[in-house]
Design a protein around this motif. Structure first.
Motif, PDB file in Angstrom:
ATOM      1  N   LYS A  28       0.836  -1.138   0.003  1.00 22.93           N
ATOM      2  CA  LYS A  28      -0.036   0.083  -0.029  1.00 22.93           C
ATOM      3  C   LYS A  28       0.860   1.144   0.258  1.00 22.93           C
ATOM      4  N   ALA A  29       2.058   1.173   0.669  1.00 27.09           N
ATOM      5  CA  ALA A  29       2.875   2.447   0.878  1.00 27.09           C
ATOM      6  C   ALA A  29       3.654   2.537  -0.451  1.00 27.09           C
ATOM      7  N   LYS A  30       3.829   1.466  -1.109  1.00 30.92           N
ATOM      8  CA  LYS A  30       5.070   1.744  -2.686  1.00 30.92           C
ATOM      9  C   LYS A  30       4.021   1.188  -3.840  1.00 30.92           C
ATOM     10  N   GLY A  31       2.912   0.674  -3.920  1.00 31.74           N
ATOM     11  CA  GLY A  31       2.407   0.308  -5.057  1.00 31.74           C
ATOM     12  C   GLY A  31       1.115   0.575  -5.546  1.00 31.74           C
ATOM     13  N   PHE A  32       0.728   1.920  -5.051  1.00 28.77           N
ATOM     14  CA  PHE A  32      -0.552   2.351  -5.426  1.00 28.77           C
ATOM     15  C   PHE A  32      -0.371   3.211  -6.749  1.00 28.77           C
ATOM     16  N   LYS A  33      -1.554   3.467  -7.148  1.00 27.42           N
ATOM     17  CA  LYS A  33      -1.870   3.748  -8.592  1.00 27.42           C
ATOM     18  C   LYS A  33      -0.930   5.205  -8.800  1.00 27.42           C
ATOM     19  N   ASN A  34      -0.117   5.284  -9.862  1.00 24.54           N
ATOM     20  CA  ASN A  34       0.612   6.396 -10.156  1.00 24.54           C
ATOM     21  C   ASN A  34       1.996   6.640  -9.193  1.00 24.54           C
ATOM     22  N   ALA A  35       2.267   5.405  -8.466  1.00 24.17           N
ATOM     23  CA  ALA A  35       3.520   5.429  -7.521  1.00 24.17           C
ATOM     24  C   ALA A  35       4.773   5.158  -8.268  1.00 24.17           C
ATOM     25  N   CYS A  36       4.861   5.042  -9.572  1.00 26.20           N
ATOM     26  CA  CYS A  36       6.125   5.192 -10.448  1.00 26.20           C
ATOM     27  C   CYS A  36       5.960   5.689 -11.571  1.00 26.20           C
ATOM     28  N   TRP A  37       6.637   7.044 -11.485  1.00 25.16           N
ATOM     29  CA  TRP A  37       6.652   7.756 -12.707  1.00 25.16           C
ATOM     30  C   TRP A  37       7.815   7.316 -13.617  1.00 25.16           C
ATOM     31  N   LEU A  38       7.682   7.318 -14.799  1.00 23.27           N
ATOM     32  CA  LEU A  38       8.895   6.840 -15.620  1.00 23.27           C
ATOM     33  C   LEU A  38       9.103   8.038 -16.794  1.00 23.27           C
ATOM     34  N   GLY A  39      10.306   8.235 -17.108  1.00 22.02           N
ATOM     35  CA  GLY A  39      10.731   9.106 -18.071  1.00 22.02           C
ATOM     36  C   GLY A  39      10.743   8.371 -19.358  1.00 22.02           C
ATOM     37  N   GLU A  40      11.239   8.548 -20.565  1.00 17.94           N
ATOM     38  CA  GLU A  40      11.528   7.987 -21.657  1.00 17.94           C
ATOM     39  C   GLU A  40      12.978   7.370 -21.629  1.00 17.94           C
ATOM     40  N   PHE A  41      12.643   6.009 -21.926  1.00 20.29           N
ATOM     41  CA  PHE A  41      13.970   5.247 -22.114  1.00 20.29           C
ATOM     42  C   PHE A  41      14.946   5.601 -23.209  1.00 20.29           C
ATOM     43  N   LYS A  42      16.288   5.592 -22.877  1.00 29.33           N
ATOM     44  CA  LYS A  42      17.263   5.653 -23.886  1.00 29.33           C
ATOM     45  C   LYS A  42      18.277   4.439 -23.835  1.00 29.33           C
ATOM     46  N   PRO A  43      18.967   4.314 -24.913  1.00 34.14           N
ATOM     47  CA  PRO A  43      19.931   3.249 -24.816  1.00 34.14           C
ATOM     48  C   PRO A  43      20.986   3.328 -23.513  1.00 34.14           C
ATOM     49  N   PHE A  44      21.029   2.043 -22.886  1.00 33.89           N
ATOM     50  CA  PHE A  44      21.830   1.960 -21.668  1.00 33.89           C
ATOM     51  C   PHE A  44      23.415   2.187 -21.843  1.00 33.89           C
ATOM     52  N   LYS A  45      24.193   2.806 -21.239  1.00 33.53           N
ATOM     53  CA  LYS A  45      25.632   3.022 -21.229  1.00 33.53           C
ATOM     54  C   LYS A  45      26.186   2.754 -19.905  1.00 33.53           C
ATOM     55  N   ASN A  46      26.875   1.914 -19.735  1.00 35.72           N
ATOM     56  CA  ASN A  46      27.695   1.487 -18.293  1.00 35.72           C
ATOM     57  C   ASN A  46      28.523   2.738 -17.714  1.00 35.72           C
ATOM     58  N   LYS A  47      27.928   3.890 -17.163  1.00 31.35           N
ATOM     59  CA  LYS A  47      28.599   4.879 -17.092  1.00 31.35           C
ATOM     60  C   LYS A  47      28.140   5.635 -15.481  1.00 31.35           C
ATOM     61  N   THR A  48      28.583   6.614 -15.148  1.00 30.58           N
ATOM     62  CA  THR A  48      27.977   7.332 -14.077  1.00 30.58           C
ATOM     63  C   THR A  48      26.917   8.260 -14.495  1.00 30.58           C
ATOM     64  N   TYR A  49      25.606   8.367 -13.960  1.00 32.81           N
ATOM     65  CA  TYR A  49      24.401   9.067 -14.610  1.00 32.81           C
ATOM     66  C   TYR A  49      24.262  10.215 -13.306  1.00 32.81           C
ATOM     67  N   GLU A  50      23.702  11.273 -13.792  1.00 32.42           N
ATOM     68  CA  GLU A  50      23.407  12.343 -12.827  1.00 32.42           C
ATOM     69  C   GLU A  50      22.014  12.503 -12.755  1.00 32.42           C
ATOM     70  N   LEU A  51      21.358  12.535 -11.482  1.00 30.90           N
ATOM     71  CA  LEU A  51      20.080  12.449 -11.057  1.00 30.90           C
ATOM     72  C   LEU A  51      19.871  13.978 -10.443  1.00 30.90           C
ATOM     73  N   PHE A  52      18.823  14.509 -10.804  1.00 34.58           N
ATOM     74  CA  PHE A  52      18.318  15.845 -10.083  1.00 34.58           C
ATOM     75  C   PHE A  52      16.900  15.981 -10.093  1.00 34.58           C
ATOM     76  N   LEU A  53      16.282  16.543  -8.783  1.00 38.47           N
ATOM     77  CA  LEU A  53      15.000  16.956  -8.767  1.00 38.47           C
ATOM     78  C   LEU A  53      14.966  18.121  -8.162  1.00 38.47           C
ATOM     79  N   GLN A  54      14.241  18.993  -8.744  1.00 35.62           N
ATOM     80  CA  GLN A  54      13.701  20.333  -8.110  1.00 35.62           C
ATOM     81  C   GLN A  54      12.068  20.474  -7.714  1.00 35.62           C
ATOM     82  N   VAL A  55      11.822  20.683  -6.711  1.00 39.45           N
ATOM     83  CA  VAL A  55      10.372  21.163  -6.297  1.00 39.45           C
ATOM     84  C   VAL A  55       9.953  22.476  -6.168  1.00 39.45           C
ATOM     85  N   ASN A  56       9.429  23.029  -6.888  1.00 38.07           N
ATOM     86  CA  ASN A  56       9.106  24.507  -7.025  1.00 38.07           C
ATOM     87  C   ASN A  56      10.501  25.145  -7.347  1.00 38.07           C
ATOM     88  N   ASP A  57      11.251  25.980  -6.490  1.00 36.18           N
ATOM     89  CA  ASP A  57      12.221  26.580  -6.423  1.00 36.18           C
ATOM     90  C   ASP A  57      13.569  26.003  -5.835  1.00 36.18           C
TER      91      ASP A  57
END
Length: 200
Positions: free
Chosen positions: A106-135
């Motif tokens: 119930k805490a993790k599997g509800f509707k809309n609990a898994c938002w996904l962006g577009e997939f691109k081909p995988f590269k075995n490298k370091t990726y940068e993750l970023f999230l901004q909420v409002n400002d």
């Protein structure tokens, strides 16, 4: 069955494997114990949502965002694609589940609990993750801080559960998780791929 587009072709999504506690700083910020092996839970594929709108459930008033690198499995147990995702967590519900020794569905599997962006081909490298909420920049980190390498996670999951093409692996979130409320406007980024999302 939910379907994403990858390399111009439709790809049905099978099982969603989620790795918890894979960044040390995130483990510390929630006061959790360090795991001896990957902590794995599942989300139903009906929890997937894409696009620029995210609807929060009404049963919780403490939904947290968790920005993650997401792997798409191809044939032959190879990682085919990569995307950014949001693992939404009803933190109040999860706390009760932990206290009572109950499953996290119930805490993790509800509707809309898994938002996904577009997939691109995988590269075995370091990726940068970023999230901004409002400002406010909430999460900004790199995947080289993960406790487990991509191939380690794939080998672990495949040995226990048997990965198949179309499976998705949410590899865990770095530090900075926090609450979302209706009206928030998100900027989510994986390297140069940027998404704008309205929360309602």
């Amino acid at each position: 069955m939910p379907t994403i587009t990858f390399n111009g072709a439709p790809h049905p999504i099978n099982t969603i494997y989620c790795i918890g506690r894979s960044y040390v700083e995130h483990i510390h910020e929630l006061g959790n114990a360090m795991p001896d092996e990957p902590l794995v839970f599942l989300k139903p594929n009906s929890s997937i949502v894409m696009g620029d709108t995210l609807t929060l459930p009404k049963f919780s008033d403490n939904i947290h965002h968790e920005t993650e690198l997401v792997l798409l499995m191809g044939e032959g147990r190879q990682i085919a694609g990569v995307a950014v995702g949001l693992d939404l967590t009803a933190r109040d519900v999860q706390s009760v589940c932990k206290e009572k020794g109950l499953p996290w569905l119930k805490a993790k599997g509800f509707k809309n609990a898994c938002w996904l962006g577009e997939f691109k081909p995988f590269k075995n490298k370091t990726y940068e993750l970023f999230l901004q909420v409002n400002d406010e920049i909430r999460q900004h980190d790199t995947t080289d801080k993960m406790m487990y390498a991509f191939d380690e996670l794939v080998a672990y999951l495949d040995e226990l559960y048997g990965l198949t093409a179309g499976d998705v692996i949410m590899t865990g979130t770095p530090k900075g998780v926090d609450r979302l409320v209706a009206g928030d406007r998100l900027v989510v980024r994986l390297d140069d791929d940027v998404y704008h999302i309205a929360v309602q």
